[in-house]
Design a protein around this motif. Structure first.
Motif: not given
Length: 219
Positions: A134-139
């Motif tokens: 999702d938008s903003g997820d790092a993984d």
């Protein structure tokens, strides 16, 4: 006796008129050349803005990553505008997609890789796994649904990896999104519109120069 000898005043007037015509023609052409150069400089700046300004124009829709694993050296990225599902996002980002004939929504080939007849499901150690962020997820997260049943939204990142399904794409979601800066249909439309303006302006300049030169000749 020539006409100029009979009427020296007429010759002086004629000669002066010719000199004035040539002088006006030269001045006008110089002004037109300067105007054309200035306009071309402005169009160049408008059509090719500085690199830092473009850094804010990332993919505002869905970023797609394709990691070919052992099939190719580096992952590829693209930007898809308002896709209906994961497969639509993959195609919208510029990748060719071939589904498994017997399984709806299961990807067999991306950009014609790997070489397969796509009649039956691929082996468990050599298939296209589907990952999402999702938008903003790092993984990355392994998708619980297939591409045909997923509904990516603006800002999401989609990933496809060829292998055994145990490893996510080699590029992180935020890095993938950053790599698509300046991509997408909005950027392409803006560039096309810019070039239309530039070509139209050049056509006007050319027509003006030709008209002026013809008028000077008639004078």
């Amino acid at each position: 006796m020539s006409r100029s000898e009979r009427n020296p005043g007429s010759a002086r007037r004629s000669g002066g008129r010719c000199l004035r015509t040539l002088d006006c023609s030269s001045t006008c052409r110089s002004r037109l050349a300067a105007f054309a150069a200035s306009l071309l400089s402005a169009l160049f700046v408008f059509a090719f803005p500085a690199a830092p300004a473009a850094a804010h124009d990332g993919c505002s829709d869905v970023t797609v990553v394709v990691d070919f694993g052992a099939l190719a050296a580096d992952p590829a990225t693209g930007c898809a505008a308002d896709p209906a599902n994961g497969l639509d996002a993959l195609a919208g980002a510029g990748f060719s997609v071939t589904e498994v004939a017997s399984i709806r929504g299961m990807v067999c080939r991306i950009d014609e890789l790997p070489e397969s007849n796509c009649g039956a499901a691929p082996p468990a150690k050599e298939y296209w796994s589907y990952w999402r962020a999702d938008s903003g997820d790092a993984d990355w997260a392994y998708s619980p649904v297939g591409g045909a049943d997923a509904h990516p939204e603006a800002g999401d990142v989609e990933g496809w990896v060829f292998g055994d399904g145990s490893t996510p794409p080699a590029i992180a979601p935020d890095d993938a999104a950053a790599s698509t800066e300046g991509q997408g249909p909005d950027a392409e439309d803006e560039a096309s519109f810019t070039w239309i303006i530039a070509v139209a302006a050049l056509a006007v300049i050319a027509a003006l120069v030709i008209w002026r030169m013809r008028r000077d000749r008639r004078a």
